[in-house]
Scaffold this active site. Structure first.
Site, mmCIF file in Angstrom:
data_model
loop_
_atom_site.group_PDB
_atom_site.id
_atom_site.type_symbol
_atom_site.label_atom_id
_atom_site.label_comp_id
_atom_site.label_asym_id
_atom_site.label_seq_id
_atom_site.Cartn_x
_atom_site.Cartn_y
_atom_site.Cartn_z
ATOM 1 N N TYR A 1 0.834 -1.204 0.000
ATOM 2 C CA TYR A 1 0.000 0.000 0.000
ATOM 3 C C TYR A 1 0.868 1.253 0.000
ATOM 4 O O TYR A 1 0.462 2.296 -0.540
ATOM 5 C CB TYR A 1 -0.928 0.007 1.212
ATOM 6 C CG TYR A 1 -2.138 -0.884 1.039
ATOM 7 C CD1 TYR A 1 -3.277 -0.415 0.399
ATOM 8 C CD2 TYR A 1 -2.138 -2.187 1.509
ATOM 9 C CE1 TYR A 1 -4.393 -1.223 0.239
ATOM 10 C CE2 TYR A 1 -3.243 -3.012 1.349
ATOM 11 C CZ TYR A 1 -4.366 -2.530 0.712
ATOM 12 O OH TYR A 1 -5.460 -3.334 0.544
ATOM 13 N N GLU B 1 -8.057 -7.089 5.621
ATOM 14 C CA GLU B 1 -7.278 -8.186 5.061
ATOM 15 C C GLU B 1 -6.544 -8.955 6.149
ATOM 16 O O GLU B 1 -6.413 -10.185 6.067
ATOM 17 C CB GLU B 1 -6.317 -7.627 4.011
ATOM 18 C CG GLU B 1 -7.048 -7.158 2.757
ATOM 19 C CD GLU B 1 -6.334 -6.055 1.988
ATOM 20 O OE1 GLU B 1 -5.092 -5.942 2.130
ATOM 21 O OE2 GLU B 1 -7.016 -5.306 1.250
#
Length: 398
Positions: free
Chosen positions: A95, A137
């Site tokens: 990310y 997640e």
């Protein structure tokens, strides 16, 4: 939570970013792949070639920014994205890479319009989205005891192949060493990875049988290939033979039967039948007493996959009806077969209870039509569930 100042800036500039969205995301991907070419092994390069991935990312960012204080709207989309990311084994550190190149692309494309204040506000939005997804997640990985290293992907061997239709085949996958495969919930999918010209490409395929087998079954339609690499993985899967191996991830997906359902209507078209058969086989194995309606559309009866499963499941269910719509058919033989595109008006769903769960899988346009019809009959949106693959999964049906 986003600061009031940043929220005001984002709301004031979301139109500007949307106007340049595809250019921004195209610049983002180009920049990121130059610096991190290894990420091409995670991203769908077919969707890159068609521009679908760029548009999907832009749509996801707009949707998040525009609805940042409306969690009811964001929840199903964020859940879908988190499951997709988990199926790919996305790591939190990635990310940071995405954020750096995405904000860099905004600056490059907007130029002087991208003031320090605007960039800071959109950076804040991005990290709110990223942190939300990382947390989701992490929960999904923990549920499956997943390890985000080389152990994440496992090698499976093709034990059996069944040609369901001229263009659809089922692959039965087992662990070469006889190890037990991870559990899944009916309706979930698994990522399959193959190498082609030195590049790993990954696609998701629904698991098409119940969870109590010693194998995983995926049922794959061979897609037509064009000038772009669309369909190349399905074609590679159709070239494999018994004994060949492939890499698979861990099952994920939120297209599963909800606990409060008092009845289930499974509505599909084409190869969208695959998660429906997994759900149907699971309910049959449980000898479920709730009403079940299995409604499927195909171009012709010869193009319906997994027909034996559908017929066999009916023998274990007390309140069950299967209905088929065929675009062309020269020999409709039963009252539950219709010629033409699916028309739920002909199915008589009015006998189902209020807490029926309606599950849709098939081409996006098909699902939109069925969803609109169901809502016109008064079915609440929260009782209509759908499975979307490809870049459309980020935008949903709205």
């Amino acid at each position: 939570m986003i600061t009031a100042e940043s929220l005001a800036i984002v709301q004031a500039t979301v139109g500007l970013v949307r106007e340049h969205g595809t250019e921004i995301t195209s610049t983002f991907y180009r920049s990121m792949f130059v610096t991190h070419p290894e990420l091409k092994n995670l991203f769908n390069m077919s969707n890159q070639a068609t521009g679908g991935q760029q548009q999907a990312l832009a749509s996801a960012v707009y949707a998040y920014a525009a609805n940042i204080n409306n969690p009811a709207v964001l929840e199903p989309v964020l859940s879908r994205i988190a499951h997709k990311h988990a199926s790919l084994g996305i790591k939190p550190a990635q990310y940071t890479i995405v954020g750096k190149h995405l904000l860099g692309a905004v600056k490059t494309v907007l130029g002087d319009l991208a003031t320090a204040e605007i960039l800071a506000a959109w950076d804040e939005v991005y990290w709110l989205l990223a942190c939300d997804l990382v947390a989701r997640e992490a929960t999904l990985y923990a549920q499956q005891s997943a390890r985000l290293d080389k152990q994440y992907w496992r090698t499976l061997r093709i034990e059996r192949i069944v040609q369901e239709t001229p263009d659809i085949r089922s692959l039965y996958l087992v662990d070469p060493d006889g190890a037990k495969l991870p559990a899944f919930v009916a309706g979930q999918y698994v990522s399959i990875a193959l190498e082609n010209d030195g590049l790993q490409q990954i696609r998701q395929y629904s698991l098409s049988d119940h969870n109590s087998q010693t194998y995983w079954r995926i049922t794959v339609k061979r897609e037509a290939q064009t000038d772009c690499p669309d369909g190349f993985l399905s074609n590679l899967l159709h070239q494999l033979t018994v004994g060949d191996t492939l890499k698979a991830g861990i099952p994920y997906g939120d297209f599963v039967v909800q606990a409060d359902n008092e009845a289930v209507a499974l509505i599909s078209a084409g190869v969208g039948i695959t998660p429906m058969v997994s759900i149907l086989n699971t309910l049959a194995k449980q000898n479920a007493a709730l009403p079940i309606r299995f409604i499927h559309a195909a171009r012709h009866s010869t193009q319906v996959a997994l027909q034996t499963d559908v017929a066999t499941a009916a023998q274990s269910l007390s309140d069950y009806r299967s209905v088929f719509f065929y675009e062309t058919h020269d020999n409709v033989t039963t009252a539950d077969e219709f010629v033409g595109r699916m028309n739920l008006e002909q199915v008589a769903l009015t006998d189902l209870p209020e807490k029926t769960g309606y599950y849709l899988c098939g081409p996006l346009a098909f699902m939109r039509v069925q969803r609109e019809w169901l809502q016109a009959q008064g079915v609440p949106a929260e009782r209509i569930h759908y499975e979307v693959f490809g870049p459309d999964m980020f935008t949903g049906l709205q």
